[in-house]
Write a protein that holds these residues in place. Structure first.
Motif, short mmCIF file in Angstrom:
data_model
loop_
_atom_site.label_atom_id
_atom_site.label_comp_id
_atom_site.label_asym_id
_atom_site.label_seq_id
_atom_site.Cartn_x
_atom_site.Cartn_y
_atom_site.Cartn_z
N THR A 215 9.46 -31.75 -46.26
CA THR A 215 10.67 -30.98 -46.54
C THR A 215 10.56 -29.56 -46.02
N CYS A 218 11.14 -29.43 -42.32
CA CYS A 218 12.56 -29.64 -42.00
C CYS A 218 13.36 -28.37 -42.32
N LEU A 219 13.08 -27.77 -43.48
CA LEU A 219 13.82 -26.58 -43.88
C LEU A 219 13.62 -25.44 -42.88
N PHE A 222 16.30 -25.73 -40.31
CA PHE A 222 17.61 -25.32 -40.81
C PHE A 222 17.67 -23.81 -40.99
N GLY A 258 25.00 -25.33 -39.06
CA GLY A 258 23.68 -25.38 -39.67
C GLY A 258 23.77 -25.60 -41.17
N PHE A 259 24.71 -24.89 -41.81
CA PHE A 259 24.87 -25.07 -43.26
C PHE A 259 25.36 -26.47 -43.59
N LEU A 262 22.45 -28.75 -43.43
CA LEU A 262 21.54 -28.48 -44.55
C LEU A 262 22.07 -29.09 -45.84
N LEU A 266 20.14 -32.04 -47.97
CA LEU A 266 19.69 -31.88 -49.35
C LEU A 266 20.40 -32.87 -50.26
N VAL A 293 14.66 -22.24 -52.48
CA VAL A 293 15.81 -21.77 -51.71
C VAL A 293 16.33 -20.46 -52.31
N LEU A 330 23.17 -18.98 -49.21
CA LEU A 330 22.04 -19.77 -49.70
C LEU A 330 21.97 -19.78 -51.23
N VAL A 333 23.56 -22.75 -52.20
CA VAL A 333 22.75 -23.93 -51.87
C VAL A 333 21.67 -24.11 -52.93
#
Lengths: 499, 99
Positions: A215, A218-219, A222, A258-259, A262, A266, A293, A330, A333
């Motif tokens: 994870t 991957c993050l 993003f 991008g958001f 993401l 998630l 986050v 964020l 998020v």
């Protein structure tokens, strides 16, 4: 055959955009020299209009989430982001047509690459498939690298492109490595399968280290795409060096896509269905991820705002401000729940209006004077009132004060964070908003609180087309601060359907 | 050799790639580091495809190889442009935009 036609009909917007990208490339060959910018730009706009029409027809789709070819999905969430991307592209095309910064020849390719980047954003917003997500990200990124360096012979533009490509390629490579680990753990590249498989692994209680590593990697990818800390270093240089229409594209469309990716990542993979009750370990992991986050959000907004304070170049200041805004978003998020995610969507739409507007003013100003310094805006308010008034509206929205949409957007983000128990984060964000007041106010002060005689440049008239664009954006910025009901409902609705 | 062997080799490649990009001696050096990272991912994909499941991984790897080529083409063009403008391919040399 019928099945194929049925599935193809769901991706008409993508097909339409591809078609018009090719048309733009061809039209360029047949237009007389010197008129490429207007003609090819016109065809690109037609294409975007047609795409928007097809998207509008998918607006209230039934069934609510339509899978296409087993790797894409058409749902209100993706439709919202695609409309968002098309709108941003349309403004970028218009800005390019009105800008003198991009190079005089080779406009056909410019629009072609721009539309391809938009296509990448489309795929990024509408897939649960890791392969297609990676392809969409790369299509968007590679096109953006070229666009950033498009002003040939301009040293700043060249530097921006190099910094962007180095940083972007590393970040997407790291993300790809993370994807492969997810694939290895679950045997699937489909996030809707990966989610339940991960849940099983949590139930077996093997520990969370392998999943955390995957994870985290991957993050990283993003975070680079949305320019969040600690992967934001490229942003100021690239935003400042790239031609302004391209900067606008990067700040709005690219970040929005991008958001979108993401959120999907998630939502599908890491949020346990609380009504069904996932294994305890997964609940805990999801909360920990949220806290991570949240910390990144606090870091991002603080770094962005503090750096923005000392800037003298307007474009660079807006670059840092866009980092800070990634931090605010964020915050939504980090809640890892539906309310937070729908406030993210809402804020992105608001962000779209105010940032397009602010970058539009920068472009107009740099265009007419060749200057991007904040101090040189002196007296602009008296000389070009329309431009200065709209700029004030965008600045007020960027700070997040009523009666603009910026206030409502931030309000939803703050409430979502507080309800989730991130009171400290809301406090940090509040302090940051106060800090941001200083540097946004500096721009307004330069424009209005200096006598007209100090103005560095004579009156710089906005062309009617440009004035109309700025007015549309300013009206949008204020309108969504008052009549936000329907937009909010749509954001919430599109969240309902994300599982 | 089992799955673990492949994964270890891939992880070493990945670490070398990151080290190359962090060293920042020369842009070409950095681009080679990026290739190492991508190839580490490809090795992972193919190994997982063989030992864990399905053809997905191999298809993914083919796409990723093609993308790496496209990315390298664009990156080299940009580096060539920078070399023309700055007479240098050290990544730290172009710094027109510092506050």
């Amino acid at each position: 055959m019928n099945l194929l036609r049925e599935e193809l009909s769901w991706i008409t917007p993508e097909l339409c955009l591809t078609l018009f990208a090719c048309v733009a490339l061809l039209v360029d060959l047949f237009v007389q020299k010197g008129r490429e910018s207007v003609m090819v730009g016109f065809f690109s706009l037609m294409g975007l209009l047609a795409t928007a029409f097809f998207l509008y027809r998918q607006y209230g789709v039934t069934p609510p989430a339509q899978p296409v070819f087993g790797c894409m999905v058409v749902d209100p969430f993706s439709t919202l982001f695609k409309l968002f991307a098309v709108g941003a592209l349309a403004f970028v095309v218009l800005f390019t047509m009105l800008s003198r910064q991009t190079r005089p020849d080779g406009y056909g390719e410019f629009y072609f690459i721009l539309l391809c980047a938009g296509l990448g954003a489309f795929f990024l917003a509408s897939t649960y498939n890791l392969l297609l997500m990676y392809l969409g990200l790369e299509l968007l990124s590679i096109a953006s690298y070229i666009l950033a360096g498009y002003a040939k012979g301009n040293r700043r533009s060249g530097e921006a492109a190099m910094k962007y490509v180095i940083f972007g390629a590393v970040a997407s490579g790291v993300m790809l490595y993370g994807f492969t680990l997810l694939y290895g753990m679950t045997g699937s590249i489909d996030l809707t399968v990966i989610g339940p498989k991960l849940r099983d692994q949590f139930a077996l209680d093997h520990g969370t280290i392998p999943i955390s590593v995957a994870t985290g990697l991957c993050l990283a990818g993003f975070a680079y795409k949305i320019s969040a800390a600690p992967f934001h270093f490229w942003t100021p240089d690239v935003y400042e060096g790239a031609p302004t229409p391209v900067t606008t594209f990067l700040a709005v469309a690219s970040k929005g896509a991008g958001f979108a990716a993401l959120l999907r990542f998630l939502q599908a993979g890491f949020i346990p269905d609380r009504t069904l009750g996932g294994p305890e370990a997964m609940m805990g992991y999801s909360d920990k991820l949220g806290t991570l986050v949240a910390v990144l959000a606090a870091l991002t907004m603080t770094l962005g705002n503090l750096a923005a304070l000392g800037q003298t170049n307007l474009k660079r200041m807006l670059a840092y401000s866009s980092i800070a805004h990634a931090g605010y978003v964020l915050m939504g998020v980090a809640t890892m729940n539906r309310e937070g995610f729908s406030s993210v969507l809402f804020y992105l739409v608001v962000y779209y209006f105010m940032n397009l507007g602010a970058f539009g003013v920068v472009m107009y100003y740099a265009n007419t004077t060749g200057d991007e310094q904040i101090d040189d805006l002196k007296g602009l308010g008296w000389r070009s009132p329309l431009v200065a008034i709209t700029m004030v509206a965008f600045l007020v929205a960027l700070v997040g004060l009523p009666p603009t949409a910026g206030f409502i957007g931030k309000w939803f983000l703050f409430t979502a964070a507080v309800k989730k128990g991130f009171l400290w984060l809301a406090v940090v964000a509040g302090i940051n908003s106060a800090i941001s007041l200083f540097y946004y106010f500096r721009v307004a002060r330069a424009m209005w609180l200096r006598p007209e005689e100090e103005a560095k440049y004579a009156t710089v008239h906005a062309s009617p087309a440009f004035a109309a664009l700025l007015l549309v954006l300013a009206v949008g910025t204020v309108w969504f601060g008052v009549g936000f009901d329907s937009l909010l409902r749509y954001c919430d609705y599109s969240q309902n359907l994300l599982r | 050799m089992g799955l673990a062997g492949y994964l270890i080799v891939a992880a070493i490649l990945f670490a070398l790639g990151i080290a190359c990009t962090v060293a920042r001696k020369n842009v070409i050096y950095v681009l080679m580091g990026i290739e190492l990272i991508l190839n580490a991912a490809n090795l992972n994909l193919v190994a997982f495809s063989r030992f864990v499941g399905g053809l997905d991984g191999q298809i993914f790897a083919i796409f990723s190889i093609i993308l790496a080529a496209a990315e390298a083409a664009v990156a080299l063009a940009i580096v060539l442009n920078v070399f023309g403008l700055f007479d240098s391919i050290r990544p730290d040399d172009p710094d027109l935009m510092k506050e």
